[in-house]
Design a protein around this motif. Structure first.
Motif, PDB file in Angstrom:
ATOM      1  N   TYR A  40       0.796  -1.227   0.000  1.00 13.74           N
ATOM      2  CA  TYR A  40       0.000   0.000   0.000  1.00 13.74           C
ATOM      3  C   TYR A  40       0.834   1.286   0.000  1.00 13.74           C
ATOM      4  O   TYR A  40       0.293   2.366  -0.218  1.00 13.74           O
ATOM      5  CB  TYR A  40      -0.912   0.030   1.232  1.00 13.74           C
ATOM      6  CG  TYR A  40      -1.945  -1.065   1.263  1.00 13.74           C
ATOM      7  CD1 TYR A  40      -3.055  -1.035   0.420  1.00 13.74           C
ATOM      8  CD2 TYR A  40      -1.827  -2.134   2.143  1.00 13.74           C
ATOM      9  CE1 TYR A  40      -4.007  -2.040   0.454  1.00 13.74           C
ATOM     10  CE2 TYR A  40      -2.780  -3.143   2.190  1.00 13.74           C
ATOM     11  CZ  TYR A  40      -3.865  -3.081   1.338  1.00 13.74           C
ATOM     12  OH  TYR A  40      -4.812  -4.077   1.373  1.00 13.74           O
TER      13      TYR A  40
ATOM     14  N   PRO B  33       2.684   5.734   3.465  1.00 13.07           N
ATOM     15  CA  PRO B  33       1.616   6.386   4.236  1.00 13.07           C
ATOM     16  C   PRO B  33       0.683   5.385   4.912  1.00 13.07           C
ATOM     17  O   PRO B  33       0.193   5.626   6.023  1.00 13.07           O
ATOM     18  CB  PRO B  33       0.882   7.225   3.183  1.00 13.07           C
ATOM     19  CG  PRO B  33       1.913   7.514   2.149  1.00 13.07           C
ATOM     20  CD  PRO B  33       2.745   6.279   2.083  1.00 13.07           C
ATOM     21  N   ALA B  34       0.449   4.244   4.272  1.00 12.17           N
ATOM     22  CA  ALA B  34      -0.401   3.219   4.869  1.00 12.17           C
ATOM     23  C   ALA B  34       0.277   2.554   6.059  1.00 12.17           C
ATOM     24  O   ALA B  34      -0.394   2.138   7.016  1.00 12.17           O
ATOM     25  CB  ALA B  34      -0.773   2.173   3.820  1.00 12.17           C
TER      26      ALA B  34
ATOM     27  N   GLY C  54      -0.267   5.052   8.924  1.00 11.67           N
ATOM     28  CA  GLY C  54      -1.680   5.124   9.276  1.00 11.67           C
ATOM     29  C   GLY C  54      -2.118   3.888  10.045  1.00 11.67           C
ATOM     30  O   GLY C  54      -2.831   3.985  11.060  1.00 11.67           O
TER      31      GLY C  54
ATOM     32  N   GLU D  52      -2.570   6.852   5.626  1.00 10.23           N
ATOM     33  CA  GLU D  52      -3.689   6.127   5.037  1.00 10.23           C
ATOM     34  C   GLU D  52      -4.012   4.935   5.931  1.00 10.23           C
ATOM     35  O   GLU D  52      -3.148   4.450   6.662  1.00 10.23           O
ATOM     36  CB  GLU D  52      -3.336   5.675   3.615  1.00 10.23           C
ATOM     37  CG  GLU D  52      -3.038   6.843   2.675  1.00 10.23           C
ATOM     38  CD  GLU D  52      -2.588   6.384   1.297  1.00 10.23           C
ATOM     39  OE1 GLU D  52      -2.575   5.156   1.062  1.00 10.23           O
ATOM     40  OE2 GLU D  52      -2.227   7.247   0.462  1.00 10.23           O
TER      41      GLU D  52
END
Length: 457
Positions: free
Chosen positions: A102, A105-106, A109, A233
């Motif tokens: 992903y 950022p994932a 997150g 994310e």
């Protein structure tokens, strides 16, 4: 008998001794702490400057959480015990999988969401420790070490064809660690990894295998950069995987907190354990903002407290202060990120193998003469090895299933946890209980676990 007073004699230290013992804690845990961003950065192909940023954020978060664990924040966070926190190896592989699927950022997150989950379940987890006996914790920790060994080998040889020089340097570094741990005494033995790292770097420099050109361009003082990889994310699969990781971290930290409480002679209650675990959860939230890693209690520092008998919380608070200072010095991060691959790979190999060994020792606390325990650990480890030896099996799975089931650690934890429930906690129907032979023990009757057994784990 150890003193049970609020402030036992070993806590009354002069200021200079407090500083010296605090620095010793940093020396013992430093290499293990910075190895996590190095492995993570190498696996995702990050450049040296980015890895240096991860190192600084890693040290900063570890320092802040160590201070919280020593001093506490009201009745919310911190065990108020002499422990040192650092980046957990448990999270590395799941973070790599999430990053590959992903993006970065994932990763962060998912980490923030898992940290919030961890804070919310800290108190319930402290009450439900019986569902994570040594057989479950040991299988998870063993798989953590085994799953990371391939990353260490990759760091030793890089992406090139293996050559004798890199292999010889790695063997030499490992030999220094073994020699110091066998024949060294005191701080020298405790700092064996750090000494081998320094000597190996000098040897690599003599072989023209180092490049510290970026150190001169790095500043002496730098503030953390929140969300360095962009806005976080929140993929469901990533969150689920990191929540499982958080439960494994909690199981590790609980065992270490119980061990320290035995050393200090002050038994830890559920509320105190919950505050310590909540600090681990807070570390994941903070790490998500600062692009760092979730923290756990470091086993080597727990051992240091037991060996020295120094149970002062002021000492570990000073250690946390040192880590914060190091985290605010970008040059330090650049130096660590520039360490030669064969050297850091050899050090990581020793540490990952040691993690696996600790897991095996934890498994040994269970009664393996019982067939149910043997089935739990055998099947959990077998399923956990599938992503390592045959990762292509999971290639066609949906992303969510690939991250949760295709991760060696998460799949091991899931299988061990479920099998432990089946064998040791779920009651058989009455009709089936009648058909069991009289000599066969019922899996519905779990073995009682004493505090001492949990501490040993």
């Amino acid at each position: 008998m150890p003193s049970r007073s609020p402030e036992p004699p070993p806590n009354r230290l002069s200021p200079w001794r407090t500083v010296v013992f605090g620095l010793q804690h940093v020396l013992v845990m430093y290499t293990g702490c910075v190895a996590v961003p190095l492995v993570f950065g190498a696996a995702l192909g990050l450049d040296k400057t980015t890895i240096a940023t991860l190192v600084n954020a890693d040290l900063l978060v570890a320092g802040l959480i160590t201070v919280v664990q020593a001093v506490g924040i009201g009745k919310l966070l911190g065990a108020r015990m002499p422990v040192v926190a650092g980046a957990s190896f448990t999270a590395v592989n799941p973070m790599i999988l999430i990053g590959q699927e992903y993006g970065l950022p994932a990763v962060y997150g998912s980490m923030i969401a898992a940290g919030i989950f961890g804070i919310l379940v800290a108190l319930p987890f402290a009450r439900l420790l019986r569902f994570f006996p040594p057989i479950v914790r040991g299988a998870a920790v063993t798989m953590i070490g085994l799953s990371l060994i391939g990353k260490a080998v990759t760091m030793i040889f890089g992406d090139t064809t293996p050559d004798g020089t890199r292999l010889a340097l790695a063997v030499g570094v490992a030999a220094v660690i073994v020699a110091l741990m066998r024949y060294g005494r005191g701080v020298l033995a405790q700092s064996a990894v750090l000494v081998a790292l320094v000597l190996g770097t000098f040897a690599a420099a003599g072989l023209s295998m180092t490049d510290f050109g970026g150190v001169g361009d790095a500043g002496w003082l730098g503030l953390p950069n929140p969300f360095a990889f962009g806005a976080p994310e929140f993929p469901i699969a990533g969150i689920a995987s990191m929540c499982l990781v958080m439960l494994v971290i909690y199981a590790e930290s609980t065992a270490y907190l119980l061990s320290v409480s035995e050393t200090t002679g002050q038994p830890a209650g559920r509320a105190q354990l919950a505050r310590g675990l909540a600090a681990d959860g807070a570390s994941a939230v903070l790490a998500g903002f600062l692009t760092s890693f979730p923290d756990t209690i470091f086993a080597q520092n727990v051992s240091l407290v037991r060996i020295t008998g120094i149970v002062s919380r002021a000492v570990t608070a000073v250690a946390g202060g040192f880590l914060v200072i190091l985290g605010l010095v970008p040059k330090m991060g650049e130096v660590v990120a520039s360490l030669p691959g064969p050297v850091i790979g050899a050090v990581s190999l020793v540490m990952f193998a040691t993690v696996a060994g600790v897991g095996i020792a934890t498994i040994a606390q269970a009664d393996l003469a019982r067939n149910d325990n043997l089935v739990i650990v055998s099947l959990a480890m077998g399923v956990g090895m599938i992503p390592i030896v045959a990762p292509q099996i999971y290639a066609e799975l949906p992303s969510a299933a690939k991250i949760v089931l295709g991760g060696a650690i998460t799949s091991t934890v899931l299988v061990a946890f479920v099998l432990n429930l089946i064998f040791n906690h779920l009651t058989l129907p009455r009709a089936l209980r009648r058909t069991r032979p009289d000599h066969e023990p019922s899996p519905a009757a779990p073995q009682p676990k004493s505090t001492t057994e949990e501490v040993s784990a």
